[in-house]
Design a protein around this motif. Sequence first.
Motif, mmCIF file in Angstrom:
data_model
loop_
_atom_site.group_PDB
_atom_site.id
_atom_site.type_symbol
_atom_site.label_atom_id
_atom_site.label_comp_id
_atom_site.label_asym_id
_atom_site.label_seq_id
_atom_site.Cartn_x
_atom_site.Cartn_y
_atom_site.Cartn_z
ATOM 1 N N LEU A 66 0.784 -0.995 0.215
ATOM 2 C CA LEU A 66 0.111 0.000 0.062
ATOM 3 C C LEU A 66 0.904 1.179 0.172
ATOM 4 C CD1 LEU A 66 -2.284 -1.288 3.024
ATOM 5 C CD2 LEU A 66 -2.432 -1.560 0.584
ATOM 6 N N TYR A 67 0.510 2.394 -0.810
ATOM 7 C CA TYR A 67 1.246 3.460 -1.018
ATOM 8 C C TYR A 67 0.077 4.479 -0.488
ATOM 9 C CZ TYR A 67 4.489 0.370 -3.242
ATOM 10 O OH TYR A 67 5.299 -0.664 -3.239
ATOM 11 N N ARG A 68 0.310 5.151 0.786
ATOM 12 C CA ARG A 68 -0.629 6.023 1.365
ATOM 13 C C ARG A 68 -0.187 7.118 2.010
ATOM 14 N NH1 ARG A 68 -3.295 1.492 5.244
ATOM 15 N NH2 ARG A 68 -4.458 2.966 5.369
ATOM 16 N N ILE A 69 -1.149 8.053 2.058
ATOM 17 C CA ILE A 69 -0.705 9.439 2.872
ATOM 18 C C ILE A 69 -0.200 9.193 4.041
ATOM 19 C CG2 ILE A 69 -1.683 11.606 3.316
ATOM 20 C CD1 ILE A 69 -3.905 11.100 1.010
ATOM 21 N N ARG A 70 -0.591 8.534 4.838
ATOM 22 C CA ARG A 70 -0.208 8.183 6.262
ATOM 23 C C ARG A 70 -0.180 6.846 6.626
ATOM 24 N NH1 ARG A 70 -3.619 12.677 6.801
ATOM 25 N NH2 ARG A 70 -3.130 14.360 7.712
ATOM 26 N N PRO A 71 0.870 6.329 7.282
ATOM 27 C CA PRO A 71 0.882 4.890 7.598
ATOM 28 C C PRO A 71 -0.456 4.370 8.359
ATOM 29 C CG PRO A 71 2.523 6.118 8.971
ATOM 30 C CD PRO A 71 1.858 6.991 7.944
ATOM 31 N N SER A 72 -0.548 3.118 8.673
ATOM 32 C CA SER A 72 -1.628 2.547 9.554
ATOM 33 C C SER A 72 -1.533 3.187 11.013
ATOM 34 C CB SER A 72 -1.979 1.321 9.644
ATOM 35 O OG SER A 72 -2.435 1.054 8.148
ATOM 36 N N VAL A 73 -0.055 3.318 11.683
ATOM 37 C CA VAL A 73 0.017 3.594 12.892
ATOM 38 C C VAL A 73 -0.454 4.906 13.191
ATOM 39 C CG1 VAL A 73 2.035 2.011 13.308
ATOM 40 C CG2 VAL A 73 2.281 4.446 12.184
ATOM 41 N N SER A 74 -0.565 5.752 12.007
ATOM 42 C CA SER A 74 -1.291 7.244 12.559
ATOM 43 C C SER A 74 -2.796 7.060 12.266
ATOM 44 C CB SER A 74 -0.881 8.336 11.217
ATOM 45 O OG SER A 74 0.666 8.281 11.338
ATOM 46 N N HIS A 75 -3.310 6.037 11.912
ATOM 47 C CA HIS A 75 -4.885 5.870 11.819
ATOM 48 C C HIS A 75 -5.303 5.257 13.348
ATOM 49 C CE1 HIS A 75 -4.542 7.408 8.146
ATOM 50 N NE2 HIS A 75 -4.203 6.382 7.712
ATOM 51 N N GLN A 76 -4.531 5.239 14.645
ATOM 52 C CA GLN A 76 -5.185 4.582 15.638
ATOM 53 C C GLN A 76 -4.520 5.739 16.879
ATOM 54 O OE1 GLN A 76 -3.230 0.773 16.333
ATOM 55 N NE2 GLN A 76 -1.039 1.629 16.176
ATOM 56 N N GLY A 77 -5.515 5.528 17.924
ATOM 57 C CA GLY A 77 -5.175 6.289 19.138
ATOM 58 C C GLY A 77 -5.508 5.188 20.242
ATOM 59 N N PRO A 78 -5.537 6.052 21.478
ATOM 60 C CA PRO A 78 -5.646 4.813 22.726
ATOM 61 C C PRO A 78 -6.914 4.131 22.311
ATOM 62 C CG PRO A 78 -5.089 7.125 23.251
ATOM 63 C CD PRO A 78 -5.259 7.154 21.863
ATOM 64 N N PHE A 79 -7.152 2.815 22.602
ATOM 65 C CA PHE A 79 -8.412 2.041 22.354
ATOM 66 C C PHE A 79 -9.087 2.014 23.591
ATOM 67 C CE2 PHE A 79 -5.922 0.602 18.431
ATOM 68 C CZ PHE A 79 -7.055 0.502 17.484
ATOM 69 N N GLN A 80 -10.427 2.006 23.476
ATOM 70 C CA GLN A 80 -11.338 1.645 24.523
ATOM 71 C C GLN A 80 -12.214 0.684 24.122
ATOM 72 O OE1 GLN A 80 -13.286 5.324 25.421
ATOM 73 N NE2 GLN A 80 -11.722 6.183 26.689
ATOM 74 N N SER A 81 -12.562 -0.327 25.168
ATOM 75 C CA SER A 81 -13.568 -1.383 24.809
ATOM 76 C C SER A 81 -15.002 -0.960 24.391
ATOM 77 C CB SER A 81 -13.827 -2.294 26.288
ATOM 78 O OG SER A 81 -12.566 -2.948 26.195
ATOM 79 N N VAL A 82 -15.378 -1.624 23.518
ATOM 80 C CA VAL A 82 -16.769 -1.400 22.694
ATOM 81 C C VAL A 82 -17.551 -2.667 23.088
ATOM 82 C CG1 VAL A 82 -18.051 -0.645 20.845
ATOM 83 C CG2 VAL A 82 -15.909 0.352 21.150
#
Length: 432
Positions: A58-74
Amino acid sequence: MALSYLSGFGNEFQSEALSGALPVGQNSPQRCPYGLYAEQLSGTAFTAPRDSNARTWLYRIRPSVSHQGPFQSVDLPLWETAPRPAAAGLALGPLRWGPPPIPGEALTFVTGMRTMTAAGDARVQDGMAAHLYFATRSMEREYFYNADGEMLVVPQQGGLRFATELGVLEVTPGEICVLPRGMKFRAELLDGPARGYVCENYGARLALPGLGPIGANGLANPRDFQAPVAAYEDQAEEARLTVKWGGAFHACAIAQSPLDVVAWHGNYTPYKYDLRTFSPVGSVLTDHPDPSIFTVLTSASATPGTANVDFVIFPDRWMVAEGTFRPPWYHMNVMSEFMGLIYGIYDAKPDGFQPGGMSLHNAMLPHGPDRNAFAKASTEDLGPVKQSGTLAFMFETRFPQQVTDFGANLETLDKDYVTCWDGLEKHFEGTP
């Protein structure tokens, strides 16, 4: 706007939304075109044999590590994962449900997922779950990926548009799509509320079955499978990403759309397939072949010839066998069969199986045509007959399918299903 697709199954595809976005000669050059990031999404182990190795760059604008934050249970309690115990109080036996109504509440493809059965164990990447989905609104600035398995989506009412990292797929009743494990997507309604079925496959990736003596052609043809072309979103607005991992759900706030892949190449892609292009084979003189001849996709297990999951359909076809009982015969099977009807009439249960409904015949529990279907098939003229306007399917697995509490308490459960075999008379004419 009409969508473009790439054709073929399991091929090495490449697609770019901006000319020159795909690097030439290197997967991860020191500097990617347009200032993009290179990222590999692997659907198999790095060391899997070449003919089964699945990965996409994948050649992307931002890597997937930038598409996550602190997770909370759902909490999504009605989407369950194997292993799970059988529903309390549900007696052993074949089961059938009528089509459940689409709820009036606001539900997305994710929040409207309802597990009917679970089989095997997702923790060891074996087995599957059969779900219903109800969607009454599109996902807006909401994204999802499933780390537990790939998702085979079978629409029954209403169409869906899946915006994925690799591009857009639109699917309507009569078509299917497969969303790979780990692939981020957003689901939108095409034409009003939607209902359908999902097979969540924890095991080996779905693939085309071998054809053996059938030869080179027939069943599902690779050229009829379609992957999306690259289409990216460069949107810097707050959104929400939900992940299914280990049977639980986790969500985080993100600052932009994760569907920002400008170009890609590989063989690990979402794809769609029109079930009406399936090329059936069958008996052209006598006897009834096994239903495995209608396999569209299969997930292999460690036991040769015994699938983790088979996806089987019963489409339009000619019935021409002579002197033969044409509907499925009475049988007991080591496989467990979850069946649904997309449209039309199913010949073995013409009066009791409705579009949007489903049935479950678990391993080694006897089943077969109801009394009326048996009587008709035993006495009718056996000239050529075309089964038209019908499309049923089966999620079949080697594991027992445990019914969930949701399935056991669904208001459309037919509590009198077993009575469809009442009245099967004794025809035996022998003497002691």
